[in-house]
Design a protein around this motif. Structure first.
Motif, PDB file in Angstrom:
ATOM      1  N   SER A 179       7.871   7.899  -2.523  1.00 25.03           N
ATOM      2  CA  SER A 179       8.418   7.024  -1.485  1.00 25.03           C
ATOM      3  C   SER A 179       7.293   6.453  -0.630  1.00 25.03           C
ATOM      4  O   SER A 179       7.406   5.348  -0.085  1.00 25.03           O
ATOM      5  CB  SER A 179       9.388   7.795  -0.581  1.00 25.03           C
ATOM      6  OG  SER A 179      10.505   8.259  -1.291  1.00 25.03           O
ATOM      7  N   MET A 180       6.210   7.206  -0.516  1.00 28.44           N
ATOM      8  CA  MET A 180       5.079   6.818   0.321  1.00 28.44           C
ATOM      9  C   MET A 180       3.958   6.268  -0.547  1.00 28.44           C
ATOM     10  O   MET A 180       3.626   6.849  -1.589  1.00 28.44           O
ATOM     11  CB  MET A 180       4.583   8.039   1.118  1.00 28.44           C
ATOM     12  CG  MET A 180       5.625   8.620   2.051  1.00 28.44           C
ATOM     13  SD  MET A 180       5.241  10.287   2.658  1.00 28.44           S
ATOM     14  CE  MET A 180       5.733  11.283   1.240  1.00 28.44           C
ATOM     15  N   ALA A 181       3.367   5.165  -0.118  1.00 28.26           N
ATOM     16  CA  ALA A 181       2.294   4.550  -0.903  1.00 28.26           C
ATOM     17  C   ALA A 181       1.065   5.450  -0.964  1.00 28.26           C
ATOM     18  O   ALA A 181       0.407   5.553  -2.015  1.00 28.26           O
ATOM     19  CB  ALA A 181       1.927   3.193  -0.300  1.00 28.26           C
ATOM     20  N   TYR A 182       0.736   6.111   0.146  1.00 28.91           N
ATOM     21  CA  TYR A 182      -0.422   7.011   0.202  1.00 28.91           C
ATOM     22  C   TYR A 182       0.042   8.339   0.795  1.00 28.91           C
ATOM     23  O   TYR A 182      -0.156   8.600   1.990  1.00 28.91           O
ATOM     24  CB  TYR A 182      -1.531   6.396   1.056  1.00 28.91           C
ATOM     25  CG  TYR A 182      -1.991   5.041   0.573  1.00 28.91           C
ATOM     26  CD1 TYR A 182      -2.887   4.922  -0.490  1.00 28.91           C
ATOM     27  CD2 TYR A 182      -1.504   3.870   1.173  1.00 28.91           C
ATOM     28  CE1 TYR A 182      -3.295   3.672  -0.933  1.00 28.91           C
ATOM     29  CE2 TYR A 182      -1.907   2.623   0.726  1.00 28.91           C
ATOM     30  CZ  TYR A 182      -2.809   2.531  -0.329  1.00 28.91           C
ATOM     31  OH  TYR A 182      -3.207   1.303  -0.780  1.00 28.91           O
ATOM     32  N   PRO A 183       0.640   9.204  -0.024  1.00 28.21           N
ATOM     33  CA  PRO A 183       1.256  10.428   0.503  1.00 28.21           C
ATOM     34  C   PRO A 183       0.300  11.328   1.279  1.00 28.21           C
ATOM     35  O   PRO A 183       0.698  11.938   2.272  1.00 28.21           O
ATOM     36  CB  PRO A 183       1.762  11.136  -0.766  1.00 28.21           C
ATOM     37  CG  PRO A 183       1.918  10.044  -1.777  1.00 28.21           C
ATOM     38  CD  PRO A 183       0.842   9.066  -1.477  1.00 28.21           C
ATOM     39  N   GLU A 184      -0.949  11.410   0.866  1.00 23.05           N
ATOM     40  CA  GLU A 184      -1.871  12.326   1.533  1.00 23.05           C
ATOM     41  C   GLU A 184      -2.132  11.922   2.984  1.00 23.05           C
ATOM     42  O   GLU A 184      -2.526  12.754   3.799  1.00 23.05           O
ATOM     43  CB  GLU A 184      -3.174  12.420   0.761  1.00 23.05           C
ATOM     44  CG  GLU A 184      -3.053  13.185  -0.553  1.00 23.05           C
ATOM     45  CD  GLU A 184      -2.449  14.577  -0.352  1.00 23.05           C
ATOM     46  OE1 GLU A 184      -2.940  15.317   0.527  1.00 23.05           O
ATOM     47  OE2 GLU A 184      -1.485  14.920  -1.072  1.00 23.05           O
ATOM     48  N   ARG A 185      -1.926  10.667   3.297  1.00 21.35           N
ATOM     49  CA  ARG A 185      -2.083  10.242   4.682  1.00 21.35           C
ATOM     50  C   ARG A 185      -0.979  10.813   5.569  1.00 21.35           C
ATOM     51  O   ARG A 185      -1.142  10.907   6.784  1.00 21.35           O
ATOM     52  CB  ARG A 185      -2.085   8.720   4.780  1.00 21.35           C
ATOM     53  CG  ARG A 185      -3.257   8.053   4.072  1.00 21.35           C
ATOM     54  CD  ARG A 185      -3.186   6.547   4.242  1.00 21.35           C
ATOM     55  NE  ARG A 185      -4.282   5.868   3.557  1.00 21.35           N
ATOM     56  CZ  ARG A 185      -4.445   4.546   3.521  1.00 21.35           C
ATOM     57  NH1 ARG A 185      -3.555   3.756   4.147  1.00 21.35           N
ATOM     58  NH2 ARG A 185      -5.465   4.008   2.874  1.00 21.35           N
TER      59      ARG A 185
END
Length: 461
Positions: A86-92
Motif C-alpha cells: 500500500s505504501m510506495a516506500y514502506p521502510e520510511r
C-alpha cells in the motif's frame, strides 16, 4: 490569554505570530548558554510525513499494522492491518525503537494530541505510521541527547514550541524547516545523564507493562474452552445461529455477533458477571456540564480517549456537585468504553483497570464502571480484555448510531471459574503490570519536572 513580545530576527518565510515562541527568542538572546539545534542531531525527520497512499486491508497474517496518531499514544496500540505494498516506500513508515513520534496533524486545543511527543518502544517498533506522524530519528539512537530531547519536547514549553512550527488553517501541520530549527536548551552533564536515565526507565517499564498484561491474558486464552470460543468469534462476517432464548432484546446482534461463542460459554460456565459484581458495582456516571477551570482549581477530568492513553491529556473542570463515588473510580475498578461504534479500531468495549494517574481523575459518563468483589478484579480484567471478552462486551450493545451497553445483558455474561493456582498467577502478573505502569509514569513525570523546574528557569531568567 494573549501576550505580546518582540522578535529580533523574523523569518521571512514565516510571518504569522503563531510561528514564534517568546521562550525560543529568549534562548537565542542568551550568549554563552549551551543548546543544540534539533535538526543538527537528527539522522532523519519525518521521511513518511505528508505521504499519501491508499490503504489496502488484508488478513492479519499477510499484512502490516498501520497505526494512527491516537494509536501512537495508546497504552496498548492496536492499528489497522494493510498490505505492505500500500505504501510506495514502506521502510520510511516503519517505526524504530527510540524514535520520537510527534502527532503532526490537528488543532491547537489545550487537550489535543497535536504537537505532543511519544518515544517509540517495543510496543510501537516495527509497526508503521501514516502521513500524520512526524518521526524523528536521532544520530545517537537511545543516547543521552535523544532521551533528553524527548523530555524537553514533552514539557509544556516543548509542546508550545513544537506547535509554533505549524502551518495551515483548520487542520494544522508541522513545517519541517521550522521544526529542525527548534533549539534544545542543555544543562550540565549530570542533569543530562539523570534525565536520560529516567526516560530509559520509562521505556523499560512501559514495555514490561504490556508484556505482563499479555502474559496474563495468554494464561486465560490458553484454556481449551476459550480457544474454542475465540475460533467462533475471531472473524467478522455475517453469521446465523440458533438461539433457544430467552430474548431480552429483539436484536440479532446480541445473540449472533459472537458466532456461537456466547452460547458455548454460557453452557459450559455456570458463573455470571452478576455473581462477582454487585448490583451497585455496574453503572455509567452521571451527565453534567463541563465548566473549564485553570490549573490548581477544580478536578481532573478524563474522557474515553484519555483513559486508554499511556500519557493521558486530561482537562481541569469545576466540580459538578455530584457525589464523588459517581465521578471517580476507586483503585481496582474496571472502566469499559461504554458508548461508541463497532469499528475495529474503536475503544467501545475495550477495558482498562484503574491505577496510576487514573486514581486521581473523574470520568465521563460514557465510561462504564465495573467494580468486582475483592479477589476477582485481576482475573476479570484479564478475561474481559481478551479478544473473546471484548466481543462478549460488544455483544451487549444496543442502539443505532452511537451504541451503549444494556446492564441486564452485561450481568448475564458468562465468566470463567479459574482454578486457584491459575487465578493467583493471573493476579500476580496483572499486579506486576500495574506496578510497571506506575513506575513508568513516575519516571517520565520526574524527567519532565527536571526540565521544567531545574533547566528552563535558568534560561528564562
Amino acid at each position: 490569554m494573549g501576550h505580546a513580545f518582540v522578535v529580533d530576527r523574523p523569518n521571512v518565510g514565516a510571518l504569522r505570530a503563531l510561528n514564534y515562541a517568546p521562550e525560543i527568542e529568549r534562548f537565542r538572546s542568551r550568549p554563552g548558554m549551551r543548546y543544540v539545534r534539533l535538526g543538527s542531531v537528527l539522522r532523519s525527520m519525518g521521511p513518511a510525513y505528508g505521504s499519501v497512499f491508499t490503504r489496502r486491508d488484508c488478513d492479519p497474517s499477510d499484512g502490516v499494522e498501520l497505526i494512527t496518531q491516537g494509536d501512537m499514544f495508546a497504552a496498548e496500540p492496536s492499528g489497522r492491518v494493510i498490505r505492505l505494498d500500500s505504501m510506495a516506500y514502506p521502510e520510511r513508515h516503519r517505526i524504530r525503537k527510540w524514535q520520537i513520534l510527534i502527532a503532526g496533524a490537528g488543532t491547537l486545543g489545550e487537550t489535543e494530541l497535536y504537537g505532543r511527543s511519544i518515544i517509540a518502544d517495543s510496543r510501537l517498533s516495527d509497526r508503521f505510521v501514516g502521513p500524520h506522524a512526524m518521526a524523528l530519528t536521532f544520530e545517537d539512537d537511545g543516547g543521552e541527547l535523544n532521551l533528553y530531547a524527548y523530555a524537553f519536547l514533552c514539557s509544556r514549553l516543548g509542546v508550545r514550541v513544537v506547535r509554533s512550527t505549524s502551518y495551515g488553517t483548520k487542520i494544522l501541520g508541522l513545517r519541517k524547516d521550522m521544526l529542525a530549527d527548534i533549539l534544545i536548551p542543555l544543562s550540565d552533564e549530570d542533569t543530562l545523564t539523570r534525565v536520560a536515565a529516567l526516560v530509559r526507565d520509562t521505556v523499560e517499564h512501559r514495555e514490561l507493562y504490556v508484556a505482563r498484561l499479555a502474559s496474563a491474558r495468554a494464561d486465560i486464552e490458553a484454556l481449551p474452552i476459550v480457544q474454542e470460543a475465540r475460533s467462533l468469534c475471531s472473524d467478522r462476517r455475517p453469521r446465523c445461529v440458533a438461539w433457544p432464548g430467552p430474548f431480552p432484546t429483539l436484536s440479532a446482534w446480541n445473540f449472533a455477533s459472537t458466532g456461537g461463542a456466547l452460547k458455548l460459554l454460557s453452557a459450559r460456565w455456570s458463573a455470571r458477571l452478576a455473581d462477582i459484581v454487585p448490583e451497585s458495582g455496574l453503572f455509567n456516571g452521571p451527565r453534567f456540564m463541563r465548566v473549564p477551570t485553570s490549573e490548581g482549581h477544580g478536578i481532573t477530568f478524563m474522557n474515553q480517549r484519555d483513559v486508554f492513553l499511556v500519557k493521558p491529556v486530561p482537562r481541569r473542570i469545576a466540580h459538578p456537585g455530584f457525589d464523588d463515588g459517581s465521578l471517580f473510580a476507586p483503585p481496582g475498578s474496571l472502566l469499559v468504553g461504554g458508548h461508541g461504534t463497532l469499528g475495529e479500531g474503536e475503544i467501545f468495549g475495550r477495558c482498562v483497570i484503574v491505577a496510576g494517574q487514573l486514581r486521581e481523575a473523574a470520568f465521563t459518563q460514557d465510561l462504564l464502571r465495573i467494580q468486582p468483589q475483592a479477589g476477582h478484579v485481576a482475573s476479570l480484567y484479564a478475561y474481559l480484555s481478551t479478544s473473546v471478552g471484548r466481543n462478549l462486551l460488544r455483544a451487549c450493545a444496543v442502539g443505532t448510531k452511537i451504541l451503549s451497553m444494556r446492564p441486564d445483558l452485561l450481568r448475564s455474561l458468562p465468566v470463567p471459574e479459574l482454578a486457584v493456582p491459575l487465578r493467583e498467577c493471573v493476579e500476580r502478573k496483572v499486579a506486576d503490570a500495574i506496578a510497571a505502569r506506575e513506575r513508568a509514569e513516575r519516571s517520565e513525570d520526574e524527567a519532565i519536572r527536571i526540565i521544567e523546574e531545574e533547566v528552563l528557569p535558568k534560561w528564562l531568567a
